[in-house]
Design a protein around this motif. Structure first.
Motif, mmCIF file in Angstrom:
data_model
loop_
_atom_site.group_PDB
_atom_site.id
_atom_site.type_symbol
_atom_site.label_atom_id
_atom_site.label_comp_id
_atom_site.label_asym_id
_atom_site.label_seq_id
_atom_site.Cartn_x
_atom_site.Cartn_y
_atom_site.Cartn_z
ATOM 1 N N ALA A 41 37.928 16.556 -45.812
ATOM 2 C CA ALA A 41 38.695 15.480 -45.179
ATOM 3 C C ALA A 41 39.998 16.016 -44.602
ATOM 4 O O ALA A 41 40.345 15.754 -43.441
ATOM 5 C CB ALA A 41 38.973 14.374 -46.187
ATOM 6 N N ALA A 42 40.719 16.816 -45.416
ATOM 7 C CA ALA A 42 42.001 17.361 -44.953
ATOM 8 C C ALA A 42 41.771 18.252 -43.729
ATOM 9 O O ALA A 42 42.454 18.139 -42.714
ATOM 10 C CB ALA A 42 42.649 18.158 -46.067
ATOM 11 N N PHE A 43 40.757 19.076 -43.831
ATOM 12 C CA PHE A 43 40.448 20.019 -42.773
ATOM 13 C C PHE A 43 40.071 19.298 -41.477
ATOM 14 O O PHE A 43 40.598 19.590 -40.399
ATOM 15 C CB PHE A 43 39.308 20.911 -43.259
ATOM 16 C CG PHE A 43 38.708 21.776 -42.203
ATOM 17 C CD1 PHE A 43 39.380 22.890 -41.750
ATOM 18 C CD2 PHE A 43 37.460 21.477 -41.679
ATOM 19 C CE1 PHE A 43 38.818 23.688 -40.784
ATOM 20 C CE2 PHE A 43 36.892 22.278 -40.712
ATOM 21 C CZ PHE A 43 37.573 23.384 -40.264
ATOM 22 N N LEU A 44 39.194 18.340 -41.607
ATOM 23 C CA LEU A 44 38.772 17.595 -40.410
ATOM 24 C C LEU A 44 39.957 16.884 -39.773
ATOM 25 O O LEU A 44 40.110 16.865 -38.558
ATOM 26 C CB LEU A 44 37.698 16.567 -40.776
ATOM 27 C CG LEU A 44 36.274 17.091 -40.893
ATOM 28 C CD1 LEU A 44 35.333 15.961 -41.280
ATOM 29 C CD2 LEU A 44 35.826 17.706 -39.569
ATOM 30 N N THR A 45 40.805 16.291 -40.624
ATOM 31 C CA THR A 45 41.966 15.570 -40.105
ATOM 32 C C THR A 45 42.874 16.513 -39.331
ATOM 33 O O THR A 45 43.309 16.223 -38.215
ATOM 34 C CB THR A 45 42.739 14.925 -41.264
ATOM 35 O OG1 THR A 45 41.827 14.149 -42.026
ATOM 36 C CG2 THR A 45 43.861 14.054 -40.749
ATOM 37 N N ILE A 46 43.128 17.685 -39.932
ATOM 38 C CA ILE A 46 44.027 18.642 -39.277
ATOM 39 C C ILE A 46 43.404 19.164 -37.983
ATOM 40 O O ILE A 46 44.023 19.129 -36.917
ATOM 41 C CB ILE A 46 44.343 19.812 -40.240
ATOM 42 C CG1 ILE A 46 45.208 19.301 -41.389
ATOM 43 C CG2 ILE A 46 45.044 20.933 -39.498
ATOM 44 C CD1 ILE A 46 45.356 20.275 -42.533
ATOM 45 N N ILE A 47 42.171 19.626 -38.072
ATOM 46 C CA ILE A 47 41.518 20.225 -36.904
ATOM 47 C C ILE A 47 41.408 19.227 -35.751
ATOM 48 O O ILE A 47 41.739 19.534 -34.607
ATOM 49 C CB ILE A 47 40.100 20.735 -37.279
ATOM 50 C CG1 ILE A 47 40.225 22.006 -38.099
ATOM 51 C CG2 ILE A 47 39.254 20.968 -36.057
ATOM 52 C CD1 ILE A 47 40.775 23.182 -37.335
#
Lengths: 299, 228
Positions: A41-47
């Motif tokens: 979730a964090a990764f997708l949000t950032i990317i």
């Protein structure tokens, strides 16, 4: 294959029973799904936000070539032609010094009025406005044009573009490696949990086979157990995502004023990501159960 | 109904269990399978409900060659065969009623039929008043009657029993035999492997004796034929 409602209910009932049967293994596998999905979730949000910002910047990334005042009309035209011939160039637009002044005046609003005085004696240069086919090639094009004759100055959003692209690329690689590792750990733990269930229920499975239950019927509760483990593991990450992103967008970023720094709106973005997280959770769970059912349930 | 032609069975570990069995069992017959331990009785029985396939030779159940039967169709063969074991194989956490209903649930019988059929077989094995008991609250004979009820609840054409009275005292064994008699009288084919001389000698049914993987005796109203 149509399945009776009563059968489906039974599979769910059995699947849920299995979840409670395994205690700590259940907790461990749900925990690993939770950690994995939090990172996803964090990764997708950032990317996705970086991509969004990069897109904003990219739309603005142009190379501006200011032409030396000494160049005559022919030389200006020739320069334009040779830029157009570059492979990576998408469009080249000529902007005369009068256009440039007009833009300047417009962009300054009220204050710009005073600049209109220069209309008779324009100190600006003619310019070419260039767009790259691929925004990532902007730098290369600019550096290339710098070597041409009759160039006064070549400008582009050098720093921003470079850093953004580089960061984006690195984040993507690190994130993907990390997530793949975690996904496999989660699948492994789930398949182990289900292995325990299968062993705990081996007598029952033996009797089911004896009285003529089909293999599909025997397998179903284990798929459901796996799927539920994955879905339960996705609850916390989704909650964190929705709450965290809401605060980020509505309370924090709204007060930050950095050019290009603009996040995707809470709705629909956060909900879309939640759906993705939910689906990944369910898939991890099903995959884990398929693996152990194939290995340990010789039906 | 059950046809075996020159059946050999050799297990992957090298043990030869059956060494050329040819036999014919008709619909509605009651057959005892006797012989010393390790003679091949269990393998003979496993071939019938397709727990094992013959290494060579043919096993046909209802005209279906079990060697050619696709794996996914095995469950449908099993629904025609009820199996009873020495150790009952009941699920300890389920009540008597649930243990029997289980056999119908997993073949996706409708809830209404399940209730009806379970009550019928509970009546047959005389355990209607103990439907809510757990297996651990029953005597050995009662537990075996539950397992018989489960074996016959979906009206199989064949009932196989592998030493069903092995764990029971003589008196309880007769209780069980009376149930089998009744099942047999309704036209079900009964095949029972046993070590009980008393039962075989008194019932006067067909007896097939297996020794070292071959049939040494097949009599229509036979005796047990061994000393113990």
């Amino acid at each position: 294959m149509a399945m009776k409602i009563s059968t489906l209910k039974r599979h769910f009932r059995e699947g849920i029973k299995n979840i409670f049967r395994n205690g700590w293994m259940t907790v461990a596998s749900i925990g690993s799904v939770t950690v994995t999905l939090l990172l996803v979730a964090a990764f997708l949000t950032i990317i996705l936000n970086l991509n969004h910002m990069a897109q904003n910047v990219e739309d603005d990334v142009i190379v501006k070539v200011l032409i030396d005042v000494t160049a005559d009309d022919n030389e200006v035209k020739e320069l334009g032609e040779s830029i157009k011939q570059l492979d990576k160039v998408d469009s080249v637009v000529f902007s005369s010094k009068d256009d440039e002044l007009e833009n300047l005046v417009d962009s300054m609003g009220e204050e710009g009025q005073s600049w209109e005085l220069f209309e008779q004696d324009n100190p600006l240069n003619h310019a070419y406005i260039i767009k790259a086919k691929e925004p990532a090639d902007t730098v290369e094009i600019a550096e290339n044009i710098r070597t041409y004759d009759h160039i006064h100055k070549v400008t582009y959003g050098k720093e921003v573009v470079n850093q953004l692209f580089e960061f984006n690329e690195n984040a993507r690689i690190v994130g993907i490696v990390l997530i793949i590792g975690l996904v496999f750990t989660a699948i492994f733990l789930i398949s182990n949990t289900i292995k325990l269930t299968i062993m705990a229920r081996s007598t029952e499975i033996g009797i089911m086979k004896l009285v003529g239950a089909t293999n599909g019927f025997i397998r179903w509760p284990f798929f459901i157990e796996g799927m539920l483990l994955g879905i339960i593991g996705s609850i916390l990450p989704i909650a964190f995502l929705l709450i965290g992103y809401y605060y980020l967008v509505e309370k924090i970023v709204i007060n930050v004023q950095i050019p290009f720094f603009e996040l995707l709106p809470f709705y629909p973005f956060a909900w879309q990501i939640s759906l993705v997280i939910f689906a990944i959770g369910a898939l991890i769970g099903i995959w884990g159960s398929v693996m152990s059912v194939r290995k340990f349930l010789r039906v | 109904m059950i046809v075996m032609k020159d059946v050999h069975k050799k297990y992957p570990n090298g043990v030869t269990a059956l060494n050329g069995i040819t036999v014919n069992i008709d619909k509605g017959e009651f057959v005892y399978v006797v012989g010393p331990s390790g003679a091949g009785k269990s393998t003979f029985i496993k071939l019938i409900y397709r727990e094992e396939k013959p290494t060579t030779g043919i096993v046909k159940i209802n005209n279906i060659n079990t060697s050619e039967l696709k794996e996914k169709n095995v469950p449908y063969l099993r629904r025609k065969i009820g199996v009873v074991f020495q150790d009952f194989k009941l699920l300890p956490k389920l009540s008597v009623y649930e243990n029997i209903a289980f056999a119908l649930e997993v073949i996706e019988e409708s809830p209404r039929n399940i209730r009806k059929r379970v009550m019928e077989v509970l009546d047959l094995v005389d355990l209607k008043n103990k439907a809510r008991f757990l297996p651990s609250e029953l005597s050995g004979g009662e537990q075996q009657r539950v397992s018989i009820a489960r074996a016959i609840v979906n009206k199989p054409e064949i009932v196989i029993a592998d030493e069903p009275t092995g764990n029971l005292d003589p008196e309880t064994s007769w209780e069980i035999m009376r149930v089998f008699e009744e099942i047999s009288e309704r036209g079900t084919t009964m095949i029972m492997a046993t070590h009980s001389k008393e039962i075989v000698n008194k019932m006067k049914k067909r007896v097939i004796a297996i020794e070292d993987g071959i049939i040494v005796r097949d009599e229509s109203r036979g005796d047990y034929g061994y000393e113990n």
